[in-house]
Design a protein around this motif. Structure first.
Motif, mmCIF file in Angstrom:
data_model
loop_
_atom_site.group_PDB
_atom_site.id
_atom_site.type_symbol
_atom_site.label_atom_id
_atom_site.label_comp_id
_atom_site.label_asym_id
_atom_site.label_seq_id
_atom_site.Cartn_x
_atom_site.Cartn_y
_atom_site.Cartn_z
ATOM 1 N N ARG A 162 35.294 84.269 66.934
ATOM 2 C CA ARG A 162 36.591 83.596 66.909
ATOM 3 C C ARG A 162 36.825 82.870 65.589
ATOM 4 N NH1 ARG A 162 36.380 81.015 73.049
ATOM 5 N NH2 ARG A 162 36.690 83.005 74.166
ATOM 6 N N LEU A 163 35.731 82.552 64.902
ATOM 7 C CA LEU A 163 35.847 81.889 63.598
ATOM 8 C C LEU A 163 35.913 82.881 62.441
ATOM 9 C CD1 LEU A 163 33.296 78.970 64.162
ATOM 10 C CD2 LEU A 163 35.794 78.812 64.113
ATOM 11 N N GLY A 164 35.895 84.163 62.764
ATOM 12 C CA GLY A 164 36.052 85.173 61.724
ATOM 13 C C GLY A 164 34.804 85.946 61.358
ATOM 14 N N VAL A 165 33.671 85.640 61.977
ATOM 15 C CA VAL A 165 32.454 86.413 61.705
ATOM 16 C C VAL A 165 32.616 87.776 62.376
ATOM 17 C CG1 VAL A 165 29.947 86.480 61.930
ATOM 18 C CG2 VAL A 165 31.123 84.280 61.651
ATOM 19 N N PRO A 166 32.339 88.872 61.678
ATOM 20 C CA PRO A 166 32.651 90.212 62.209
ATOM 21 C C PRO A 166 31.688 90.726 63.281
ATOM 22 C CG PRO A 166 31.629 90.426 60.059
ATOM 23 C CD PRO A 166 31.836 88.943 60.286
ATOM 24 N N TYR A 167 31.579 90.002 64.380
ATOM 25 C CA TYR A 167 30.854 90.499 65.546
ATOM 26 C C TYR A 167 31.855 91.226 66.434
ATOM 27 C CZ TYR A 167 26.960 87.377 64.331
ATOM 28 O OH TYR A 167 25.917 86.749 63.692
ATOM 29 N N ASP A 168 31.617 92.508 66.689
ATOM 30 C CA ASP A 168 32.535 93.254 67.549
ATOM 31 C C ASP A 168 32.084 93.169 69.006
ATOM 32 O OD1 ASP A 168 30.427 95.114 67.865
ATOM 33 O OD2 ASP A 168 31.171 96.353 66.216
ATOM 34 N N ASP A 169 32.836 93.800 69.893
ATOM 35 C CA ASP A 169 32.545 93.723 71.321
ATOM 36 C C ASP A 169 31.169 94.284 71.650
ATOM 37 O OD1 ASP A 169 35.007 92.586 71.733
ATOM 38 O OD2 ASP A 169 35.994 94.456 72.344
ATOM 39 N N ALA A 170 30.780 95.360 70.973
ATOM 40 C CA ALA A 170 29.477 95.970 71.236
ATOM 41 C C ALA A 170 28.344 95.027 70.831
ATOM 42 C CB ALA A 170 29.359 97.298 70.494
ATOM 43 N N MET A 171 28.500 94.334 69.708
ATOM 44 C CA MET A 171 27.479 93.385 69.265
ATOM 45 C C MET A 171 27.317 92.242 70.268
ATOM 46 S SD MET A 171 28.330 93.114 65.191
ATOM 47 C CE MET A 171 27.825 94.364 64.009
ATOM 48 N N ILE A 172 28.452 91.739 70.760
ATOM 49 C CA ILE A 172 28.406 90.630 71.714
ATOM 50 C C ILE A 172 27.825 91.092 73.043
ATOM 51 C CG2 ILE A 172 29.833 89.020 73.029
ATOM 52 C CD1 ILE A 172 31.749 88.986 70.611
ATOM 53 N N GLU A 173 28.245 92.252 73.503
ATOM 54 C CA GLU A 173 27.761 92.778 74.785
ATOM 55 C C GLU A 173 26.258 93.051 74.763
ATOM 56 O OE1 GLU A 173 28.548 96.648 77.726
ATOM 57 O OE2 GLU A 173 29.886 96.244 76.033
ATOM 58 N N ASN A 174 25.746 93.462 73.608
ATOM 59 C CA ASN A 174 24.326 93.810 73.491
ATOM 60 C C ASN A 174 23.509 92.716 72.796
ATOM 61 O OD1 ASN A 174 24.018 96.866 74.348
ATOM 62 N ND2 ASN A 174 25.914 96.716 73.145
ATOM 63 N N ALA A 175 24.040 91.511 72.723
ATOM 64 C CA ALA A 175 23.378 90.443 71.979
ATOM 65 C C ALA A 175 21.959 90.177 72.477
ATOM 66 C CB ALA A 175 24.210 89.163 72.049
ATOM 67 N N LEU A 176 21.786 90.050 73.784
ATOM 68 C CA LEU A 176 20.464 89.762 74.327
ATOM 69 C C LEU A 176 19.510 90.930 74.094
ATOM 70 C CD1 LEU A 176 18.509 87.977 75.826
ATOM 71 C CD2 LEU A 176 19.490 88.781 77.990
ATOM 72 N N ALA A 177 19.989 92.149 74.329
ATOM 73 C CA ALA A 177 19.150 93.334 74.105
ATOM 74 C C ALA A 177 18.760 93.456 72.639
ATOM 75 C CB ALA A 177 19.890 94.587 74.568
ATOM 76 N N ASP A 178 19.688 93.128 71.734
ATOM 77 C CA ASP A 178 19.393 93.218 70.307
ATOM 78 C C ASP A 178 18.398 92.145 69.869
ATOM 79 O OD1 ASP A 178 21.045 95.383 70.028
ATOM 80 O OD2 ASP A 178 22.746 94.255 69.228
ATOM 81 N N ALA A 179 18.495 90.956 70.462
ATOM 82 C CA ALA A 179 17.534 89.900 70.133
ATOM 83 C C ALA A 179 16.128 90.327 70.526
ATOM 84 C CB ALA A 179 17.917 88.602 70.840
ATOM 85 N N ARG A 180 16.005 90.919 71.677
ATOM 86 C CA ARG A 180 14.697 91.395 72.125
ATOM 87 C C ARG A 180 14.249 92.612 71.322
ATOM 88 N NH1 ARG A 180 16.215 90.802 78.542
ATOM 89 N NH2 ARG A 180 15.634 88.591 78.766
#
Length: 242
Positions: A162-180
């Motif tokens: 929301r502040l303009g960082v280019p995280y798309d829906d896929a990045m947000i949806e997979n955030a936990l999986a990507d962290a792991r």
């Protein structure tokens, strides 16, 4: 001029008014350029946002007060360039909320720290700084070996988007999986985080134990990312020295 100032000092409200005027002028000079920041700071084409694991590490970095002793801003001075590398560009912090440039250095600047030392070095340094630097005055952080709280990872990415960082829906949806996945190189999750953030990101068990996701994993991942999100500074320094 001195007489005017002397007379002004005798009028308390006049002195307050003068202070307000001078402070307002200074504030406008500093704040006005921020309204055109999107036009004045050009984001490099190869710039990437932090991965979810790196972002979690950044939150730990802030939580532990690391910014109080370490700046992330290399000045354009010869001795700084010799010690730390290319001077910092505003574009490199375009996705930082808040930015961590700083001006006080009890410890060295960390703007170009990424991949300068091994993961094992960072782990040992954070658990017991004097085990690798005998004269270090840095405090120890042995509790970083505890499990990482992942409850807010996706929410953090949503807020930054929301502040303009280019995280798309896929990045947000997979955030936990990507962290792991970033801390487990031999899993399908590792391929997923590379697909979303690029092949150049570091994917490995940062604390040496891929079976657990710890605060140490997150903080070391963040430290290893510093100065690696774009090559713009290195390219600009090369142009300046030609």
């Amino acid at each position: 001029m001195l007489k005017l100032h002397y007379n002004l000092e005798k009028l308390s409200m006049g002195l307050v008014g003068a202070i307000v005027v001078v402070a307002s002028i200074g504030g406008i000079v500093e704040i006005a350029p921020l309204f055109t920041i999107e036009q004045t700071v050009e984001i490099p084409d190869d710039m990437r946002p932090h991965t979810p694991l790196e972002m979690a590490g950044r939150e730990i970095y802030i939580r532990e007060g690391c910014y109080a002793c370490h700046s992330q801003m290399v000045r354009s001075l010869a001795d700084e360039l010799d010690r730390y590398g290319p001077y910092s560009l505003a574009a490199e912090s375009a996705y930082d909320h808040p930015m961590l440039w700083g001006s006080k250095r009890t410890g060295p600047d960390l703007a170009r720290l990424g991949e300068k030392y091994s993961d094992d070095w960072h782990v040992a340094h954070l658990i017991d700084p004097r085990s690798v630097i005998p004269v270090s005055i840095m405090p120890a952080y042995p509790w970083l070996t505890r499990d990482l709280d992942t409850g807010l990872i996706a929410d953090n990415l949503t807020a930054l988007a929301r502040l303009g960082v280019p995280y798309d829906d896929a990045m947000i949806e997979n955030a936990l999986a990507d962290a792991r996945g970033q801390s487990r190189p031999d899993t399908d999750g590792a391929d997923g985080v590379r697909d979303r953030y690029g092949e150049d990101i570091a994917v490995r068990a940062f604390d040496g134990d891929p079976s657990r996701l710890t605060e140490m994993d997150a903080l070391v991942a963040y430290l290893q990312s510093l100065g690696t999100l774009t090559d713009a500074a290195h390219e600009m320094l090369a142009e300046d020295t030609q």
